[in-house]
Design a protein around this motif. Structure first.
Motif, PDB file in Angstrom:
ATOM      1  N   GLU A 136       0.819  -1.104  -0.001  1.00 53.36           N
ATOM      2  CA  GLU A 136       0.117  -0.069  -0.012  1.00 53.36           C
ATOM      3  C   GLU A 136       0.882   1.295  -0.105  1.00 53.36           C
ATOM      4  N   ALA A 137       2.314   1.085   0.104  1.00 52.74           N
ATOM      5  CA  ALA A 137       3.187   2.218   0.313  1.00 52.74           C
ATOM      6  C   ALA A 137       3.345   2.885  -1.367  1.00 52.74           C
ATOM      7  N   SER A 138       3.224   4.463  -1.343  1.00 49.72           N
ATOM      8  CA  SER A 138       3.321   4.884  -2.637  1.00 49.72           C
ATOM      9  C   SER A 138       4.643   4.438  -3.298  1.00 49.72           C
ATOM     10  N   SER A 139       5.573   3.863  -2.712  1.00 46.66           N
ATOM     11  CA  SER A 139       7.035   3.955  -3.269  1.00 46.66           C
ATOM     12  C   SER A 139       7.825   3.112  -2.349  1.00 46.66           C
ATOM     13  N   THR A 140       8.893   2.671  -2.891  1.00 48.97           N
ATOM     14  CA  THR A 140      10.024   2.075  -1.909  1.00 48.97           C
ATOM     15  C   THR A 140      10.660   3.266  -1.450  1.00 48.97           C
ATOM     16  N   CYS A 141      10.669   4.354  -1.947  1.00 53.71           N
ATOM     17  CA  CYS A 141      11.542   5.590  -1.374  1.00 53.71           C
ATOM     18  C   CYS A 141      10.823   5.963  -0.147  1.00 53.71           C
ATOM     19  N   GLU A 142       9.577   5.928  -0.199  1.00 52.15           N
ATOM     20  CA  GLU A 142       8.541   6.343   1.015  1.00 52.15           C
ATOM     21  C   GLU A 142       8.919   5.329   2.064  1.00 52.15           C
ATOM     22  N   MET A 143       9.103   3.957   1.751  1.00 54.57           N
ATOM     23  CA  MET A 143       9.551   2.800   2.680  1.00 54.57           C
ATOM     24  C   MET A 143      10.972   3.095   3.393  1.00 54.57           C
ATOM     25  N   VAL A 144      11.737   3.488   2.664  1.00 52.36           N
ATOM     26  CA  VAL A 144      13.212   3.780   2.940  1.00 52.36           C
ATOM     27  C   VAL A 144      13.222   4.829   4.020  1.00 52.36           C
ATOM     28  N   TYR A 145      12.666   5.916   3.871  1.00 55.75           N
ATOM     29  CA  TYR A 145      12.310   7.055   4.782  1.00 55.75           C
ATOM     30  C   TYR A 145      11.854   6.497   6.090  1.00 55.75           C
ATOM     31  N   VAL A 146      10.865   5.646   5.912  1.00 55.69           N
ATOM     32  CA  VAL A 146      10.345   4.966   7.437  1.00 55.69           C
ATOM     33  C   VAL A 146      11.401   4.071   7.901  1.00 55.69           C
ATOM     34  N   PHE A 147      12.112   3.297   7.173  1.00 54.86           N
ATOM     35  CA  PHE A 147      13.170   2.468   7.556  1.00 54.86           C
ATOM     36  C   PHE A 147      14.267   3.483   8.425  1.00 54.86           C
ATOM     37  N   ILE A 148      14.613   4.317   7.667  1.00 51.17           N
ATOM     38  CA  ILE A 148      15.746   5.143   8.209  1.00 51.17           C
ATOM     39  C   ILE A 148      15.054   5.859   9.454  1.00 51.17           C
ATOM     40  N   GLU A 149      13.875   6.198   9.612  1.00 52.11           N
ATOM     41  CA  GLU A 149      13.454   6.745  11.060  1.00 52.11           C
ATOM     42  C   GLU A 149      13.427   5.684  11.874  1.00 52.11           C
ATOM     43  N   ALA A 150      13.026   4.581  11.685  1.00 56.41           N
ATOM     44  CA  ALA A 150      12.745   3.497  12.690  1.00 56.41           C
ATOM     45  C   ALA A 150      14.234   3.057  13.297  1.00 56.41           C
ATOM     46  N   MET A 151      15.235   3.097  12.247  1.00 54.47           N
ATOM     47  CA  MET A 151      16.660   2.846  12.749  1.00 54.47           C
ATOM     48  C   MET A 151      17.246   4.067  13.625  1.00 54.47           C
ATOM     49  N   GLY A 152      16.466   5.156  13.806  1.00 56.00           N
ATOM     50  CA  GLY A 152      16.845   6.094  14.489  1.00 56.00           C
ATOM     51  C   GLY A 152      17.600   7.197  13.769  1.00 56.00           C
ATOM     52  N   GLY A 153      17.619   7.136  12.542  1.00 54.44           N
ATOM     53  CA  GLY A 153      18.543   7.934  11.504  1.00 54.44           C
ATOM     54  C   GLY A 153      17.703   9.056  11.166  1.00 54.44           C
ATOM     55  N   ALA A 154      16.393   9.504  11.711  1.00 49.03           N
ATOM     56  CA  ALA A 154      15.910  10.776  11.148  1.00 49.03           C
ATOM     57  C   ALA A 154      16.771  12.081  10.921  1.00 49.03           C
ATOM     58  N   LEU A 155      17.548  12.283  11.914  1.00 52.41           N
ATOM     59  CA  LEU A 155      18.166  13.485  11.918  1.00 52.41           C
ATOM     60  C   LEU A 155      19.578  13.456  11.069  1.00 52.41           C
ATOM     61  N   GLN A 156      19.856  12.260  10.849  1.00 53.32           N
ATOM     62  CA  GLN A 156      20.885  12.005   9.641  1.00 53.32           C
ATOM     63  C   GLN A 156      20.483  12.283   8.110  1.00 53.32           C
ATOM     64  N   ILE A 157      19.290  12.560   7.867  1.00 52.97           N
ATOM     65  CA  ILE A 157      18.783  12.741   6.426  1.00 52.97           C
ATOM     66  C   ILE A 157      19.181  14.235   6.269  1.00 52.97           C
ATOM     67  N   GLY A 158      20.047  14.212   5.373  1.00 51.42           N
ATOM     68  CA  GLY A 158      20.175  15.610   4.825  1.00 51.42           C
ATOM     69  C   GLY A 158      19.927  15.659   3.486  1.00 51.42           C
ATOM     70  N   ALA A 159      20.201  16.822   2.765  1.00 50.37           N
ATOM     71  CA  ALA A 159      20.207  17.124   1.401  1.00 50.37           C
ATOM     72  C   ALA A 159      20.160  15.891   0.374  1.00 50.37           C
ATOM     73  N   GLU A 160      21.483  15.160   0.682  1.00 53.49           N
ATOM     74  CA  GLU A 160      21.581  14.108  -0.528  1.00 53.49           C
ATOM     75  C   GLU A 160      20.472  13.095  -0.103  1.00 53.49           C
ATOM     76  N   ILE A 161      20.361  12.434   0.945  1.00 53.22           N
ATOM     77  CA  ILE A 161      19.225  11.471   1.049  1.00 53.22           C
ATOM     78  C   ILE A 161      18.045  12.139   0.626  1.00 53.22           C
TER      79      ILE A 161
END
Length: 335
Positions: A136-161
């Motif tokens: 039901e996700a729009s894209s795998t990219c949306e899932m990767v964002y959720v994955f990074i958040e779940a890994m505790g990496g939300a603050l590591q998401i900068g312009a490149e990611i």
């Protein structure tokens, strides 16, 4: 994504593995964006990671951060083979059957590495130790964002990611217009803009960089369009000769199939493109018209309810004949 799954991935990364990140054959914006987004994140964690693609991807995606770091099997088979054989952890992104990796499939099937799958297609195979599947996700990219958040990496998401993930979400939702675009999709997109994704610039680089040859090819495809009014279906054909005449480059036909859905009353659109001794087929639909089922049952493919693809081993005339034969009964379920 369970807490246990996330912990399993953290434990795997703690072992300092050699990592390969794999997209499907003919990588699109979601495949390239998700792989590069994950690649940048893993690099920030100090991981030894490489993106290995079966074949090349469209020029309108090659501006993406670290796109030049992608190892393409078709261009460097020995190097790509060595990378996969050395890998102890493999992420497969935007596909859930190893057959979708094409030339990389034998290498992946022979690998003793641990697999992690992140994907939004239906009916995932059971080859991965950790499977993140969300059709039901729009894209795998949306899932990767959720994955990074779940890994505790939300603050590591900068312009490149953010740029990579936004690109994949934008392209796989048809610029946020497909039915798969949910409210959370917009929330994720907004968060990525806040993290440095320049939405206007990304849109321009993907959609407003046409070559003259591509527009000529689009013109030819529209002239070839047939609308089956009684079945609410449209289809386009492009022969090998037409592709050659307009100097076809990978990605040039991206989005052509969608024009069939813009016809008033149209519920299904298809494009048939001759590639050597087989025909590549893309299918799009509106509402509950399940082109995933159509692709699986008749064209050796699959995908989503409103967007799927497949192939026909034979001529373009034979592929169209089969399409026209099965469409009346198929669409009678919905009309």
């Amino acid at each position: 994504m369970t807490i246990q799954d996330i912990q399993t991935v953290k434990d795997l990364l703690a072992e300092q593995p050699v990592i390969s990140i794999i997209p499907h054959k003919n990588p699109d914006g979601d495949a390239v964006g998700s792989c590069l987004g994950l690649y940048h994140y893993l690099k920030q964690l100090g991981c030894n990671a490489t993106v290995v693609a079966p074949n090349d991807f469209p020029n309108f995606l090659k501006w993406m951060p670290a796109a030049t770091d992608i190892l393409i099997y078709d261009n460097e088979p020995e190097k790509a083979t060595a990378q996969i054989e050395a890998s102890t952890l493999i992420f497969t992104l935007d596909f859930n059957s190893l057959k979708r990796a094409d030339t990389l499939t034998p290498l992946l099937e022979a690998s003793v590495a641990t697999f992690v799958m992140i994907d939004h297609h239906e009916a995932p195979e059971e080859y991965a130790k950790v499977t993140f599947s969300q059709p039901e996700a729009s894209s795998t990219c949306e899932m990767v964002y959720v994955f990074i958040e779940a890994m505790g990496g939300a603050l590591q998401i900068g312009a490149e990611i953010a740029t990579c993930l936004y690109t994949g979400i934008m392209t796989d939702t048809g610029n946020f217009k497909y039915q798969s675009t949910h409210s959370n999709t917009y929330r994720v997109a907004a968060a990525l803009i806040d993290r440095g994704a320049n939405n206007s610039e990304i849109n321009g680089k993907v959609y407003d960089t046409n070559s003259f040859d591509r527009l000529q090819l689009l013109s030819a495809s529209l002239q070839n369009m047939v609308f089956l009014k009684e079945y609410h279906a449209a289809y386009i054909t492009l022969t090998a000769e037409e592709l050659q005449r307009f100097n076809f480059r990978k990605g040039d036909t991206e989005g052509f199939v969608n024009y069939g859905l813009t016809i008033e009353g149209s519920k299904l659109a298809a494009i048939f493109i001759q590639e050597g001794n087989f025909v590549k087929i893309s299918l799009r639909s509106k509402g509950n018209v399940d082109v995933n089922m159509l692709a699986r049952e008749h064209f050796k493919g699959g995908g989503h309810i409103n967007a799927a693809g497949g192939r026909y081993d034979g001529t373009i005339e034979q592929a169209v004949a089969l399409f026209r034969e099965v469409i009346p009964a198929f669409l009678s379920q919905y009309i």
